[in-house]
Motif scaffolding. Structure first.
Motif, PDB file in Angstrom:
ATOM      1  N   THR A   1     -46.843  29.128 -20.128  1.00 18.57           N
ATOM      2  CA  THR A   1     -48.267  29.385 -20.315  1.00 18.57           C
ATOM      3  C   THR A   1     -48.061  29.894 -21.995  1.00 18.57           C
ATOM      4  N   TYR A   2     -46.996  30.810 -22.357  1.00 21.37           N
ATOM      5  CA  TYR A   2     -46.580  31.401 -23.631  1.00 21.37           C
ATOM      6  C   TYR A   2     -46.380  30.211 -24.409  1.00 21.37           C
ATOM      7  N   ALA A   3     -45.530  29.376 -23.989  1.00 15.46           N
ATOM      8  CA  ALA A   3     -45.072  28.149 -24.675  1.00 15.46           C
ATOM      9  C   ALA A   3     -46.207  27.267 -25.205  1.00 15.46           C
ATOM     10  N   THR A   4     -47.135  27.168 -24.266  1.00 17.31           N
ATOM     11  CA  THR A   4     -48.347  26.163 -24.661  1.00 17.31           C
ATOM     12  C   THR A   4     -49.379  26.951 -25.675  1.00 17.31           C
ATOM     13  N   MET A   5     -49.440  28.411 -25.480  1.00 16.65           N
ATOM     14  CA  MET A   5     -50.208  28.985 -26.571  1.00 16.65           C
ATOM     15  C   MET A   5     -49.594  28.773 -27.803  1.00 16.65           C
ATOM     16  N   LEU A   6     -47.931  28.861 -27.905  1.00 16.58           N
ATOM     17  CA  LEU A   6     -47.339  28.484 -29.342  1.00 16.58           C
ATOM     18  C   LEU A   6     -47.566  27.298 -29.616  1.00 16.58           C
ATOM     19  N   VAL A   7     -47.563  26.225 -28.723  1.00 18.42           N
ATOM     20  CA  VAL A   7     -47.708  24.823 -29.375  1.00 18.42           C
ATOM     21  C   VAL A   7     -49.126  24.780 -29.810  1.00 18.42           C
ATOM     22  N   TRP A   8     -50.021  25.158 -29.085  1.00 21.72           N
ATOM     23  CA  TRP A   8     -51.380  24.860 -29.437  1.00 21.72           C
ATOM     24  C   TRP A   8     -51.699  25.739 -30.908  1.00 21.72           C
ATOM     25  N   SER A   9     -51.208  26.767 -31.046  1.00 22.10           N
ATOM     26  CA  SER A   9     -51.547  27.639 -32.387  1.00 22.10           C
ATOM     27  C   SER A   9     -50.544  26.986 -33.453  1.00 22.10           C
ATOM     28  N   PHE A  10     -49.675  26.496 -32.883  1.00 22.52           N
ATOM     29  CA  PHE A  10     -48.726  25.609 -34.288  1.00 22.52           C
ATOM     30  C   PHE A  10     -49.427  24.447 -34.556  1.00 22.52           C
ATOM     31  N   SER A  11     -50.171  23.622 -33.508  1.00 27.49           N
ATOM     32  CA  SER A  11     -50.672  22.265 -33.848  1.00 27.49           C
ATOM     33  C   SER A  11     -51.964  22.734 -34.674  1.00 27.49           C
ATOM     34  N   GLN A  12     -52.606  23.753 -34.406  1.00 24.98           N
ATOM     35  CA  GLN A  12     -53.853  24.078 -35.247  1.00 24.98           C
ATOM     36  C   GLN A  12     -53.383  24.313 -36.588  1.00 24.98           C
ATOM     37  N   THR A  13     -52.346  25.144 -36.819  1.00 23.16           N
ATOM     38  CA  THR A  13     -51.836  25.688 -38.139  1.00 23.16           C
ATOM     39  C   THR A  13     -51.672  24.415 -38.969  1.00 23.16           C
ATOM     40  N   LEU A  14     -50.781  23.521 -38.454  1.00 27.63           N
ATOM     41  CA  LEU A  14     -50.537  22.427 -39.214  1.00 27.63           C
ATOM     42  C   LEU A  14     -51.769  21.627 -39.492  1.00 27.63           C
ATOM     43  N   ARG A  15     -52.633  21.418 -38.549  1.00 25.30           N
ATOM     44  CA  ARG A  15     -53.752  20.646 -38.826  1.00 25.30           C
ATOM     45  C   ARG A  15     -54.632  21.280 -40.019  1.00 25.30           C
ATOM     46  N   ILE A  16     -54.716  22.621 -40.296  1.00 28.07           N
ATOM     47  CA  ILE A  16     -55.236  23.367 -41.601  1.00 28.07           C
ATOM     48  C   ILE A  16     -54.664  22.807 -42.529  1.00 28.07           C
TER      49      ILE A  16
END
Length: 500
Positions: A93-108
């Motif tokens: 679950t932590y890893a999923t949070m990391l993947v989600w926030s990383f993808s959102q940051t790269l998207r910006i």
């Protein structure tokens, strides 16, 4: 919201995180592997169990890590069951949070397509999937850091929105959570403060620049430190001797060779060599063109490399400190190739005759093709490692069976490998729940202290596995009071004399 925006929203907020969760759950043998790490999984699990049993951290349970991960894991196990599967789902679950926030940051920073590709690169980077399902605290701490950075990116994107200061506070709070999971992210604090200051300077003209530019970074820092301090006070973790002295003492430094740390740190960069090449290209462009708004991952990577080169000891899970900014920069390297791939018949450009006219987009395109070819190799390495862990299961299970055979006569288990205590459901003396490599090899715990624990608790079973030092400490006492019952390539099992 248009139909296209809805699809993009669902892609980044549902499909990517849920897809990663399902992929990791399917690809990694999360239920079958006895342990993914040599000791840390057992230490984290037994600390959570002792916390649930009412033992106090830092006074009764020796603990060289901050408390938040133990508290959350204890709550999770109490809610979903005290099983290794349940605990690993929390890490996932932590890893999923990391993947989600990383993808959102790269998207910006880079847009939708590159964010998707960059996220996939992070997922298959060295050790990421393994750490995503291991009950350890490094990844959860960095998940909080990545969430903090994403919120900070939203602040920059929405500046000067009237609620932007709330984003600064939230970013600082999340980083405070990270510090109270694992302190090894502390070196990122100056980078974030510097990044905020640079952003503030760029947003105001020279006439507007004054001391108020420092208010936003100070607000972020205050939120971070206040939250971290409140958690530390609540769980009594303001303990210099356990949190810092054990790691910074001369004994610890001399117990581990600097050369080993340096070799391992250099090997980190070679394990994702395709990313490293793209990163070098991206960093060169950022520095040459003075694109300081893209410099954050460059500084992060350089400083983490320097820190690890001079730190003792370095473990494989420290690579996350480098792999996240490395993948971030590699994604920027992908962006540099877009002009090349937009050309008609771009594939016809790969000729030796064109090599003398090489450009940055051309070079980036070559590196991307190289990365595509090595991706199956990376996935194959993960499968081989998974098979290796599964092959070790039988020996581990034999030891658990032996512990269970004598469980009804056992009040306490003394072991330097607490994963066996977790599987067998046997309590360990809180003083020796954390017999980490650092604590043992630095002599932070003495022979007299270990024997004192044996005399106080008189554990009916003793299981010694990883440390020759501890076996030497206890040899005479065990010979006098215990009988060796079983031994294999992993551990030696002893029974208190008189136990059937």
């Amino acid at each position: 919201m248009t139909n296209h925006k809805v699809k993009i929203f669902l892609l980044f907020n549902l499909l990517i995180p849920v897809g990663f969760f399902i992929f990791a759950l399917t690809f990694m043998p999360i239920k079958q592997v006895f342990q993914f790490d040599s000791s840390d999984e057992g230490i984290e699990l037994i600390k959570a169990i002792l916390y649930l049993d009412g033992f106090s951290m830092y006074t009764q349970v020796w603990n060289d890590q901050p408390p938040l991960s133990t508290v959350i894991l204890g709550f999770w196990l109490n809610l979903f069951g005290k099983s290794i599967y349940s605990a690993r789902l929390l890490t996932l679950t932590y890893a999923t949070m990391l993947v989600w926030s990383f993808s959102q940051t790269l998207r910006i920073y880079f847009g939708n397509l590159l964010a998707i590709i960059g996220t996939l690169m992070l997922i298959i980077s060295c050790n990421f999937l393994r750490l995503s399902v291991s009950v350890m605290i490094g990844l959860p701490s960095l998940a909080m850091v990545m969430l903090s950075i994403f919120i900070l990116s939203l602040y920059k994107q929405n500046f000067p929105h009237k609620n932007s200061q709330l984003l600064i506070l939230l970013s600082g709070v999340l980083f405070g959570f990270s510090l109270q999971i694992k302190l090894f992210t502390a070196f990122i604090i100056p980078l974030i403060l510097f990044d905020i200051i640079i952003f503030q300077v760029n947003k105001y003209n020279r006439q507007q620049l004054n001391w108020k530019v420092l208010l936003t970074p100070l607000l972020w820092l205050a939120a971070c430190l206040i939250v971290s301090l409140l958690i530390a006070i609540t769980w009594n973790s303001l303990n210099y001797e356990q949190l810092l002295q054990a790691r910074l003492s001369e004994k610890t430094i001399t117990a581990f060779l600097a050369k080993n740390s340096q070799i391992l740190t250099l090997s980190f960069l070679l394990q994702d060599f395709d990313y490293l090449l793209l990163t070098i290209l991206a960093s060169t462009v950022i520095i040459q063109k003075k694109q300081w708004k893209n410099s954050f991952p460059v500084i992060w990577l350089v400083i983490s490399f320097i820190v690890l080169m001079n730190h003792r000891p370095v473990w494989y899970h420290h690579y996350l400190l480098m792999s996240i900014p490395l993948t971030w920069l590699a994604t920027y390297g992908l962006q540099l190739s877009l002009d090349f791939f937009r050309q008609n018949k771009w594939y016809s450009k790969f000729k030796l005759a064109n090599f003398s006219q090489i450009t940055i987009p051309y070079l980036a395109a070559v590196l991307i093709i190289f990365a595509i070819f090595v991706t199956p190799i990376k996935l194959g390495v993960i499968l081989v490692e998974n098979h290796k862990y599964l092959e070790q299961n039988q020996n581990h299970i034999q030891l658990v069976d032996i512990l269970l055979k004598h469980k009804k006569y056992t009040n306490w288990l003394f072991t330097d490998y607490p994963i066996y205590a977790f599987y067998s459901g046997l309590p360990v003396p809180p003083e020796i729940a954390v017999l980490s490599h650092i604590r043992i090899e630095s002599n932070s715990i003495t022979a007299e202290q270990l024997i004192s624990v044996l005399q106080m608790y008189r554990p009916e079973q003793v299981l010694l596995c990883k440390s020759q030092t501890i076996q030497q400490y206890l040899s005479n006492y065990l010979n006098q009071n215990y009988v060796q019952n079983y031994k294999n390539s992993l551990c030696t099992h002893f029974l208190l004399k008189g136990i059937p």
